[in-house]
Design an enzyme around this catalytic site. Structure first.
Site, PDB file in Angstrom:
ATOM      1  N   SER A  50       0.827  -1.202   0.000  1.00 10.31           N
ATOM      2  CA  SER A  50       0.000   0.000   0.000  1.00 10.31           C
ATOM      3  C   SER A  50       0.860   1.251   0.000  1.00 10.31           C
ATOM      4  CB  SER A  50      -0.887  -0.008   1.253  1.00 10.31           C
ATOM      5  OG  SER A  50      -1.489   1.247   1.487  1.00 10.31           O
TER       6      SER A  50
ATOM      7  N   TYR B 197      -0.971   0.414   9.859  1.00 12.39           N
ATOM      8  CA  TYR B 197      -1.165  -0.353   8.629  1.00 12.39           C
ATOM      9  C   TYR B 197       0.055  -0.242   7.722  1.00 12.39           C
ATOM     10  CZ  TYR B 197      -3.413  -1.793   4.215  1.00 12.39           C
ATOM     11  OH  TYR B 197      -3.735  -2.414   3.035  1.00 12.39           O
TER      12      TYR B 197
ATOM     13  N   LYS C  41       2.693  -3.205   6.528  1.00 11.11           N
ATOM     14  CA  LYS C  41       2.959  -3.492   5.113  1.00 11.11           C
ATOM     15  C   LYS C  41       4.449  -3.366   4.804  1.00 11.11           C
ATOM     16  CE  LYS C  41      -1.052  -4.449   3.194  1.00 11.11           C
ATOM     17  NZ  LYS C  41      -1.294  -5.771   2.546  1.00 11.11           N
TER      18      LYS C  41
END
Length: 338
Positions: A129, A153, A157
């Site tokens: 992402s 997040y 990642k």
């Protein structure tokens, strides 16, 4: 049995997982494809697909191992799509660590184990992402821009990206890391992604439903100039398939990270496209409730990338900005498929 063109998709019950399996069936470069489809809930296989579906806890090493012992044999390609979305991992840090890092490492270890003795390591395609970026950024992000995430997040990642790169360097897997733009318009119910509103302010009004925009307080708010890096579902899935076919030697020698092509649009651009396609009545269904946490996270993500490198690898980019995407989604709603 032969394992040629056997594809394991984790997170296969999700929207993208379902689209991907259908796209691989249609892909002439992936003949006679068979699938191992796994998720926390049992996925649905495309009609007529040569597939096994598995309900699996992807945080369990034993359940991950079982995915390599189905009647479809050992996969030659893994699409690692599962994960806890951005706001979900921000709000539940421990769960985000467990799913977005520990689980990915366990799938990598299994791929390493079952690549031993094969003529080529298993291809491991990991969806990452643009949330890996944060802090001061250049006007345009390039392959050499350093990733410094400002959220749980993006941290998860990026950690898993490093693992995929290291497993690739050591020859354990043939890794391909694709950093996704924000995909718009996503069908269905809103997800736990921080960026979910980017689809919601288009999707709900086109269905005659109210939508809340967590950025700004009115249509005149300067916060609506918040820009995002976007791609359509159709182009994204084409690029998922292409990730399988890029020759290994075409990637940069030091990293398998590729930022998929996209385009820049602001929240205001989205709302203008909605009005142009569906009129004032649709626009009136959008209300505002500013969410500082949401706005902080999304505004930390870059909104402009240099597409040169991914285009050189055969990846595709949307043309025409938001309006064609909104028109396509309106057609899908009218056809009852969105």
């Amino acid at each position: 049995m032969s394992t040629q063109n056997t594809v394991l998709i984790t997170g296969a019950a999700g929207w993208l997982g379902g689209l991907l399996s259908g796209a691989l069936i249609a892909d002439e470069r992936t003949p006679d494809v068979s699938f191992i489809l796994a998720d926390i809930v049992e996925p649905k296989a495309p009609q007529g697909a040569n597939a096994v579906t598995v309900k699996a806890d992807l945080t369990s090493p034993d359940e991950i191992d079982k995915l390599f012992h189905t009647e479809r044999g050992i996969p030659d390609t893994i699409y690692c799509l599962h994960g806890i979305m951005s706001r979900g991992s921000e709000d539940n840090f421990e769960l985000g660590l467990k799913v977005n890092i520990d689980s990915i490492r366990m799938v990598l270890q299994a791929a390493r184990k079952y690549s031993e003795g094969r003529s080529a390591p298993i291809k491991f395609i990991f969806t990452s992402s643009l949330a890996v970026y944060g802090g001061p950024l250049p006007e345009v992000v390039t392959p050499s821009t350093i990733a410094t995430p400002e959220g749980a997040y993006g941290m998860g990642k990026l950690t898993s990206e490093l693992l995929v790169n290291e497993f690739t360097r050591r020859g354990y897997v043939d890794g391909r890391i694709i950093r996704l733009p924000t995909i718009v318009v996503r069908p269905g119910v809103p997800s736990a992604a921080t960026s979910a509103f980017i689809s919601g302010i288009i999707r709900e009004p086109l269905k005659g439903l109210e939508a809340v925009c967590p950025v700004g307080s009115s249509f005149d708010s300067p916060e609506l100039e918040l820009a995002a890096w976007l791609a359509s579902p159709e182009t994204t899935i084409k690029n998922f398939v292409q990730a399988k076919h890029v020759p290994a030697e075409k990637f940069l020698s030091h990293t398998r990270v590729v930022c998929l092509p996209g385009f820049t649009a602001t929240v205001r651009d989205e709302l203008k496209a909605l009005e142009k396609v569906a009129g004032q009545e649709a626009l009136k269904l959008v209300s505002f409730k500013d969410d500082p946490i949401n706005r902080r996270i999304v505004s930390s993500w870059p909104a402009r990338f240099d597409n040169t490198y991914p285009l050189s690898l055969g990846f595709q980019v949307d043309e025409g900005g938001m309006e064609p995407i909104v028109r396509q989604f309106k057609k899908d709603v009218e056809a009852g498929i969105a």
